[in-house]
Design a protein around this motif. Structure first.
Motif, PDB file in Angstrom:
ATOM      1  N   SER A  76       0.731  -1.215   0.059  1.00  0.00           N
ATOM      2  CA  SER A  76      -0.083   0.117  -0.153  1.00  0.00           C
ATOM      3  C   SER A  76       0.850   1.135  -0.009  1.00  0.00           C
ATOM      4  O   SER A  76       1.173   1.941  -1.010  1.00  0.00           O
ATOM      5  N   ASP A  77       1.340   1.498   1.233  1.00  0.00           N
ATOM      6  CA  ASP A  77       1.944   2.984   1.158  1.00  0.00           C
ATOM      7  C   ASP A  77       3.248   2.684   2.016  1.00  0.00           C
ATOM      8  O   ASP A  77       3.318   2.969   3.351  1.00  0.00           O
ATOM      9  N   PRO A  78       4.227   1.954   1.569  1.00  0.00           N
ATOM     10  CA  PRO A  78       5.328   1.394   2.338  1.00  0.00           C
ATOM     11  C   PRO A  78       6.028   2.573   3.131  1.00  0.00           C
ATOM     12  O   PRO A  78       6.436   2.077   4.228  1.00  0.00           O
ATOM     13  N   ASN A  79       6.312   3.490   2.465  1.00  0.00           N
ATOM     14  CA  ASN A  79       7.015   4.697   3.394  1.00  0.00           C
ATOM     15  C   ASN A  79       6.185   5.459   4.383  1.00  0.00           C
ATOM     16  O   ASN A  79       6.611   6.463   5.080  1.00  0.00           O
ATOM     17  N   GLU A  80       4.946   4.947   4.394  1.00  0.00           N
ATOM     18  CA  GLU A  80       3.943   5.680   5.019  1.00  0.00           C
ATOM     19  C   GLU A  80       3.910   7.198   4.977  1.00  0.00           C
ATOM     20  O   GLU A  80       3.502   8.054   5.831  1.00  0.00           O
ATOM     21  N   ARG A  81       4.027   7.756   3.580  1.00  0.00           N
ATOM     22  CA  ARG A  81       4.107   9.063   3.299  1.00  0.00           C
ATOM     23  C   ARG A  81       2.697   9.348   3.114  1.00  0.00           C
ATOM     24  O   ARG A  81       2.103  10.407   3.743  1.00  0.00           O
TER      25      ARG A  81
END
Ligand code: FE2
Length: 401
Positions: free
Chosen positions: A51-56
């Motif tokens: 999904s949003d691996p770097n949690e950006r």
């Protein structure tokens, strides 16, 4: 503008956050009061990676909206050990992101290490109230705060319950300091599938304990049953019930629309949000009422899954999961149930009777789903392995070493 305290007591009507509609959600910030973050999307590595691996996007969502957290893996009704890794990760995730409000499901789905990933109904029995109470306080200690418990849709109730579902929820509220996350779509579906009046049902609940609500889409299946698909608009029949539920909930803080797929066109999501807002704000103040954050004392009741008083319920759960996930046991159960169930320690005649009287057709559906997921898991693992090999070969390039 980011407000580090806006997760304290999110208020209003919002959306279960999905990264793939991040941009659309931000564009409608003025009409979406809050987001509900599914904690597992970030604490389970595989789900985060896809999904949003770097949690950006997550960080942006947290800065833009007040947020609440929602978990899925607690399995509070299982007479067994709690998953400490899950609970500790949840606490860490909430602390790192400044989240304050947490909720989980009043159900169970994991037994003897097998996770059905579909909810089963907790028996509506006093012994189950006592078990959930212990698990609730252990989980509350682990996540560091009281939390809300959500009523779920269940395929079949455990037969011969000595309490009604409403009485069961009342007893949980009497025995713990949880609040309720009332999923109105689940109430509607259960009322249709299990033949009760949904208004009478909510009138029997301690509605002053309802802090949050869920609304989700669904539909009627060809066999007449109702399902919460989370992939369609909220059903027309659910709105009047939602109106009655909000009217009765003097301490309701927020409502979340759950849509897991078919989120686009986003207009159809916004249509539901707008309807929900109209109803919410016709019964609740436009400004969030101040809520005193009451201190809570630690409650030291350790859940002991081996305690004799929980042996019957535990054996029932183990044997039911055996029927679903253990093909040799299925056959043995059909051939000679009293003999077969000894394998799971079912000795109490009352729990044995409950097991035998579970709706066979519906248990069979769980069996089929289990077999299907098992095959799918195998297939996914194989494909994953093939991809790894392909990537490795690719890295080596022509000529290899
Ligand atoms: Fe829900």
């Amino acid at each position: 503008m980011s407000n580090p305290n806006h997760h304290e007591q999110p208020y209003g009507v919002g959306l279960a956050y999905r990264f793939n509609v991040h941009r659309e959600a931000v564009q409608h910030r003025s009409e979406i009061d809050l987001l509900e973050i599914s904690t597992e999307d970030y604490i389970i590595r595989e789900r985060r990676t896809f999904s949003d691996p770097n949690e950006r996007l997550l960080k942006d969502a947290l800065a833009t909206f007040p947020c609440v957290a929602h978990g899925l893996s607690l399995s509070i009704g299982t007479v067994g050990e709690l998953d400490d890794v899950y609970l500790n990760s949840t606490r860490r995730f909430m602390e790192e992101n400044g989240l304050n409000i947490f909720s989980e499901h009043l159900a169970y789905h994991r037994v003897d290490g097998n996770d059905l990933t579909m909810f089963l109904a907790i028996p509506f029995e006093e012994v189950a109230v006592q078990w959930v109470k212990r698990n609730y306080y252990a989980a509350r200690r682990a996540v560091g705060r009281p939390f809300a418990l959500e009523n779920v849709t269940y395929s079949f109730p455990v037969p011969k319950g000595s309490l009604s579902e409403a009485e069961f929820l009342c007893r949980i509220c009497e025995e713990t300091d949880c609040t309720l996350l009332l999923d109105v779509t689940n109430v509607f579906n259960n009322s249709r599938n299990h033949n009760y009046d949904p208004i009478e049902f909510i009138d029997r609940l301690p509605m002053d304990r309802v802090s949050q609500m869920h609304l989700a889409g669904g539909h009627q299946l060809p066999d007449g049953r109702w399902e919460d698909s989370h992939s369609a608009p909220v059903m027309d029949e659910v709105w009047p019930l939602f109106n009655e539920a909000v009217k009765r909930s003097s301490n309701l803080r927020n409502v979340i629309l759950e849509r897991d797929s078919k989120l686009k066109p986003f207009d159809s999501v916004m249509t539901d949000i707008r309807k929900a807002r109209e109803i919410f704000y016709s019964h609740r103040p436009s400004e969030a009422p101040t809520l005193e954050s009451a201190p809570f004392a630690d409650v030291d009741i350790a859940p002991d899954p081996d305690a004799p008083e929980f042996a019957g319920m535990k054996s029932f759960q183990r044997a039911l999961m055996g029927r679903i996930s253990n093909p040799p046991f299925r056959d043995a159960f059909l051939a000679n149930a009293p003999e077969a169930v000894k394998q799971y320690g079912v000795t109490d005649p009352e729990w044995f009777q409950k097991l035998v009287e579970c709706d066979g057709r519906l248990v069979h559906e769980f069996e089929e789903a289990w077999d299907y997921f098992e095959k799918e898991d195998e297939q996914v693992a194989k494909e994953y392995e093939q991809r790894e090999w392909a990537a490795w070969a690719n890295q080596l390039g022509p000529g290899g070493f």
